[in-house]
Design an enzyme around this catalytic site. Structure first.
Site, PDB file in Angstrom:
ATOM      1  N   ARG A 222       0.866  -1.196   0.000  1.00 49.35           N
ATOM      2  CA  ARG A 222       0.000   0.000   0.000  1.00 49.35           C
ATOM      3  C   ARG A 222       0.889   1.228   0.000  1.00 49.35           C
ATOM      4  O   ARG A 222       2.054   1.136   0.398  1.00 49.35           O
ATOM      5  CB  ARG A 222      -0.852   0.022   1.282  1.00 49.35           C
ATOM      6  CG  ARG A 222      -1.868  -1.077   1.337  1.00 49.35           C
ATOM      7  CD  ARG A 222      -2.632  -1.036   2.663  1.00 49.35           C
ATOM      8  NE  ARG A 222      -3.434  -2.237   2.798  1.00 49.35           N
ATOM      9  CZ  ARG A 222      -3.648  -2.876   3.925  1.00 49.35           C
ATOM     10  NH1 ARG A 222      -3.126  -2.430   5.059  1.00 49.35           N
ATOM     11  NH2 ARG A 222      -4.396  -3.943   3.959  1.00 49.35           N
TER      12      ARG A 222
ATOM     13  N   ARG B 261      -9.849   4.145   4.974  1.00 48.76           N
ATOM     14  CA  ARG B 261      -8.411   3.880   4.821  1.00 48.76           C
ATOM     15  C   ARG B 261      -7.997   3.945   3.350  1.00 48.76           C
ATOM     16  O   ARG B 261      -6.824   4.153   3.041  1.00 48.76           O
ATOM     17  CB  ARG B 261      -8.077   2.496   5.422  1.00 48.76           C
ATOM     18  CG  ARG B 261      -6.596   2.264   5.631  1.00 48.76           C
ATOM     19  CD  ARG B 261      -6.307   1.013   6.443  1.00 48.76           C
ATOM     20  NE  ARG B 261      -6.566  -0.224   5.682  1.00 48.76           N
ATOM     21  CZ  ARG B 261      -6.390  -1.452   6.171  1.00 48.76           C
ATOM     22  NH1 ARG B 261      -5.973  -1.621   7.429  1.00 48.76           N
ATOM     23  NH2 ARG B 261      -6.655  -2.517   5.439  1.00 48.76           N
TER      24      ARG B 261
ATOM     25  N   ARG C 245     -12.746  -8.837   2.637  1.00 42.27           N
ATOM     26  CA  ARG C 245     -12.282  -8.565   3.997  1.00 42.27           C
ATOM     27  C   ARG C 245     -13.452  -8.524   4.983  1.00 42.27           C
ATOM     28  O   ARG C 245     -13.330  -8.964   6.131  1.00 42.27           O
ATOM     29  CB  ARG C 245     -11.492  -7.255   4.043  1.00 42.27           C
ATOM     30  CG  ARG C 245     -10.073  -7.469   3.575  1.00 42.27           C
ATOM     31  CD  ARG C 245      -9.282  -6.232   3.281  1.00 42.27           C
ATOM     32  NE  ARG C 245      -8.066  -6.615   2.568  1.00 42.27           N
ATOM     33  CZ  ARG C 245      -6.863  -6.745   3.108  1.00 42.27           C
ATOM     34  NH1 ARG C 245      -6.682  -6.437   4.380  1.00 42.27           N
ATOM     35  NH2 ARG C 245      -5.826  -7.133   2.401  1.00 42.27           N
TER      36      ARG C 245
HETATM   37  P1  ADP Z   1      -5.598  -3.336  10.792  1.00 43.89           P
HETATM   38  O1  ADP Z   1      -4.135  -3.209  10.957  1.00 43.89           O
HETATM   39  O2  ADP Z   1      -6.231  -4.123  11.877  1.00 43.89           O
HETATM   40  O3  ADP Z   1      -6.005  -3.808   9.456  1.00 43.89           O
HETATM   41  P2  ADP Z   1      -5.572  -0.393  10.828  1.00 43.89           P
HETATM   42  O4  ADP Z   1      -4.681  -0.152  11.999  1.00 43.89           O
HETATM   43  O5  ADP Z   1      -5.024  -0.177   9.499  1.00 43.89           O
HETATM   44  O6  ADP Z   1      -6.244  -1.861  10.941  1.00 43.89           O
HETATM   45  O7  ADP Z   1      -6.864   0.499  11.084  1.00 43.89           O
HETATM   46  C1  ADP Z   1      -7.868   0.633  10.080  1.00 43.89           C
HETATM   47  C2  ADP Z   1      -8.232   2.118   9.904  1.00 43.89           C
HETATM   48  O8  ADP Z   1      -8.997   2.518  11.052  1.00 43.89           O
HETATM   49  C3  ADP Z   1      -7.038   3.023   9.833  1.00 43.89           C
HETATM   50  O9  ADP Z   1      -7.310   4.030   8.871  1.00 43.89           O
HETATM   51  C4  ADP Z   1      -6.933   3.618  11.235  1.00 43.89           C
HETATM   52  O10 ADP Z   1      -6.379   4.904  11.204  1.00 43.89           O
HETATM   53  C5  ADP Z   1      -8.378   3.611  11.719  1.00 43.89           C
HETATM   54  N1  ADP Z   1      -8.563   3.364  13.160  1.00 43.89           N
HETATM   55  C6  ADP Z   1      -7.907   2.478  13.924  1.00 43.89           C
HETATM   56  N2  ADP Z   1      -8.393   2.481  15.195  1.00 43.89           N
HETATM   57  C7  ADP Z   1      -9.384   3.392  15.231  1.00 43.89           C
HETATM   58  C8  ADP Z   1     -10.278   3.875  16.244  1.00 43.89           C
HETATM   59  N3  ADP Z   1     -10.257   3.401  17.497  1.00 43.89           N
HETATM   60  N4  ADP Z   1     -11.169   4.821  15.939  1.00 43.89           N
HETATM   61  C9  ADP Z   1     -11.221   5.303  14.676  1.00 43.89           C
HETATM   62  N5  ADP Z   1     -10.409   4.911  13.656  1.00 43.89           N
HETATM   63  C10 ADP Z   1      -9.496   3.958  13.931  1.00 43.89           C
HETATM   64  P1  5GP Z   2      -3.342  -6.786   5.442  1.00 40.29           P
HETATM   65  O1  5GP Z   2      -3.434  -7.140   3.997  1.00 40.29           O
HETATM   66  O2  5GP Z   2      -4.477  -5.910   5.852  1.00 40.29           O
HETATM   67  O3  5GP Z   2      -1.999  -6.252   5.801  1.00 40.29           O
HETATM   68  O4  5GP Z   2      -3.522  -8.154   6.260  1.00 40.29           O
HETATM   69  C1  5GP Z   2      -4.648  -8.966   6.042  1.00 40.29           C
HETATM   70  C2  5GP Z   2      -4.761 -10.034   7.106  1.00 40.29           C
HETATM   71  O5  5GP Z   2      -3.646 -10.893   7.035  1.00 40.29           O
HETATM   72  C3  5GP Z   2      -4.784  -9.486   8.527  1.00 40.29           C
HETATM   73  O6  5GP Z   2      -5.848 -10.101   9.206  1.00 40.29           O
HETATM   74  C4  5GP Z   2      -3.462  -9.887   9.113  1.00 40.29           C
HETATM   75  O7  5GP Z   2      -3.589 -10.174  10.486  1.00 40.29           O
HETATM   76  C5  5GP Z   2      -3.163 -11.143   8.335  1.00 40.29           C
HETATM   77  N1  5GP Z   2      -1.730 -11.445   8.270  1.00 40.29           N
HETATM   78  C6  5GP Z   2      -0.687 -10.605   8.112  1.00 40.29           C
HETATM   79  N2  5GP Z   2       0.476 -11.285   8.142  1.00 40.29           N
HETATM   80  C7  5GP Z   2       0.150 -12.595   8.327  1.00 40.29           C
HETATM   81  C8  5GP Z   2       0.903 -13.793   8.464  1.00 40.29           C
HETATM   82  O8  5GP Z   2       2.132 -13.834   8.447  1.00 40.29           O
HETATM   83  N3  5GP Z   2       0.212 -14.952   8.662  1.00 40.29           N
HETATM   84  C9  5GP Z   2      -1.148 -14.971   8.724  1.00 40.29           C
HETATM   85  N4  5GP Z   2      -1.747 -16.154   8.934  1.00 40.29           N
HETATM   86  N5  5GP Z   2      -1.884 -13.872   8.610  1.00 40.29           N
HETATM   87  C10 5GP Z   2      -1.248 -12.685   8.399  1.00 40.29           C
END
Ligand code: ADP
Ligand code: 5GP
Length: 486
Positions: free
Chosen positions: A283, A376, A387
């Site tokens: 990304r 996001r 997702r």
């Molecule tokens: P994940 O890593 O679990 O996929 P992210 O950390 O990327 O999720 O969070 C998803 C989006 O939500 C991001 O744009 C982040 O800035 C936002 N976000 C995360 N926690 C909160 C919250 N408590 N309230 C509002 N927005 C949040």
């Molecule tokens: P993202 O594409 O948003 O970075 O990740 C998508 C999902 O893949 C998330 O739920 C994250 O926890 C999971 N993920 C990231 N790395 C790993 C990994 O090494 N192993 C597994 N099983 N899941 C992962």
């Protein structure tokens, strides 16, 4: 649950349980955690409500509900109150969760307590969460309960070491209670009456593993340490192998990366991220080797076939996986290794000997998750749908008991972050202590004055009694080994 055995400290009010326990916890950083009981009595001057978030080995009893239990709105209110705590680093111990009869009865009716009892006109009780929060950290859980509590705990499968702390005599107990200046005359009389019963019952064979007569505080403390030495050693051994890794899981968009990045920024040199491999595209802003190792299906499959991965899974049309090297790179530095994996990864890791703390980060609702994922702006419509579908499955599976140690609902980011810090506090402390000794910092030395806070023993008394050698001392101590400890 495996790990060190819990310890039940019982004995008459004023016998010195809290004093001994606090000393034990101060002298053994990261080894003990206090099961913060609930009570309907008022706080004494200097006592801390268990809502505080700062005490490292002690976690929130009521607020952090382990194993797929989630935060109730009342807990959230408790927690948000505690967040206004002015100087987190200065408050120390948590004594009780101070509560009302109504609130406590409701929780008891809900089956949230392992035991509860009336004592001296007030209710006291141990919540399941209070114990689980400590035990989840693989440290020794200390419970301070009265004799009724001891009998209730015997009906459970907790299997603690039962220790009774007794005063040398009723007269001395009365003097200590009066000197503590915490009781009214009426409450004092009630406590002395309860003490008479306690002293009688505690001497019956088979109730306690050990009875310690707390005449001289230092001596009683040494006895306690000798009794607990095997369990202390267990935790020390476990700590030597480095801090436990942490698995963060939960739906995409729940906030895992956000929380993790904040944690790493605020705790330099404490955490390291296990960089996964993925076949998805980076990304904007993501860096190869930092956020992921971006790779192709073919290259990744080859490594998997070579046995280089601890786990791998398909997620939303792409491959993801954790290489053994990714974990080893972090663990070799003796820091906390954070893994961000999906629920399939969680299940695979459970088959290994990694022994991490399993934490699920959940969104408050599917609607909010969708908004966050859309905001996001990282997903196509198709990837977003995939997702959300995966999120539905994750939210369901994560609530099953035994899958996660703790589930955090990430509604308010700051609050979720504080919860996360509390859960990880014991591991953070381990690394901080190790880092301190690496940098040659002097260990913290307890002043006698501090060690006896809250006790009726004067500093002079403590100074005069030298710390006895625990082994030769064993022969002399007034210690009744009623049962074999092991
Ligand atoms: P994940 O890593 O679990 O996929 P992210 O950390 O990327 O999720 O969070 C998803 C989006 O939500 C991001 O744009 C982040 O800035 C936002 N976000 C995360 N926690 C909160 C919250 N408590 N309230 C509002 N927005 C949040
Ligand atoms: P993202 O594409 O948003 O970075 O990740 C998508 C999902 O893949 C998330 O739920 C994250 O926890 C999971 N993920 C990231 N790395 C790993 C990994 O090494 N192993 C597994 N099983 N899941 C992962």
């Amino acid at each position: 649950m495996s790990g060190p055995r819990p310890v039940v400290l019982s004995g008459p009010s004023g016998a010195g349980k809290s004093t001994l326990m606090k000393k034990l916890m101060k002298d053994h950083e990261g080894i003990f955690g206090f099961s913060v009981s609930h009570t309907t009595r008022n706080p004494r001057p200097g006592e801390e409500d268990g809502k505080g978030l700062n005490t490292l080995p002690m976690l929130l009893g009521a607020a952090l509900l382990p194993v797929a239990a989630v935060f109730s709105s009342e807990d959230m209110i408790e927690l948000s109150t505690s967040l206004s705590c002015p100087n987190l680093s200065e408050t120390t111990d948590q004594d009780y969760h101070y509560t009302t009869v109504e609130a406590m009865l409701e929780k008891i009716d809900n089956g949230e307590f392992i035991e509860n009892a009336e004592f001296s006109g007030n209710m006291y009780g141990t919540s399941k969460a209070a114990i689980e929060d400590v035990r989840a950290q693989n440290i020794i859980c200390i419970l301070d309960v009265d004799i009724q509590g001891v009998n209730r705990i015997k009906e459970t499968d907790l299997n603690p070491i039962y220790i009774s702390i007794q005063p040398p005599s009723m007269e001395i107990l009365e003097k200590r209670l009066r000197d503590r200046q915490t009781e009214t005359e009426e409450s004092l009389e009630k406590r002395l009456e309860a003490a008479r019963i306690d002293m009688e019952l505690s001497m019956e064979p088979g109730i306690f593993d050990v009875v310690i007569i707390n005449d001289d505080l230092e001596r009683a403390y040494e006895e306690l340490k000798v009794i607990l030495s095997a369990e202390i050693q267990k935790v020390e051994e476990a700590n030597k192998s480095g801090p436990r890794p942490v698995v963060l899981s939960g739906p995409s968009g729940a906030g895992k990366s956000t929380l993790m990045k904040k944690l790493m920024k605020d705790h330099e040199g404490i955490f390291g991220f296990s960089v996964s491999h993925t076949t998805r595209n980076p990304r904007p802003g993501e860096e190869d080797g930092k956020d992921y190792h971006y790779t192709t299906r073919e290259a990744m499959q080859e490594k998997i076939d070579n046995g280089e991965f601890i786990e791998n899974a398909e997620f939303s049309g792409n491959m993801y996986g954790t290489s053994k090297a990714a974990i080893e790179d972090v663990r070799a530095q003796n820091i906390i290794c954070i893994l961000d994996v999906d629920i399939q990864g969680v299940n695979r890791i459970k088959e290994t000997d990694l022994n991490p703390i399993y934490i699920s980060i959940q969104p408050p609702s599917m609607e909010i998750l969708e908004t966050r994922l859309r905001d996001r702006q990282t997903e196509t419509e198709e990837s977003l749908e995939k997702r959300l579908e995966a999120a539905r499955i994750d939210m369901e599976l994560s609530m099953e008991p035994g899958v996660f140690d703790v589930v955090i609902i990430n509604d308010d980011l700051e609050r979720a972050y504080e919860e996360l810090k509390v859960i990880l506090s014991a591991e953070i402390q381990k690394v901080e202590v190790a880092n301190k000794s690496k940098s040659g910092a002097r260990p913290v030395v307890l002043k006698d004055q501090e060690a006896i806070v809250g006790s009726s023993v004067s500093p002079q008394q403590v100074n005069r009694s030298p710390v006895p050698d625990p082994v030769s001392h064993l022969a002399k101590i007034q210690l009744f080994l009623l049962n074999d400890l092991q």
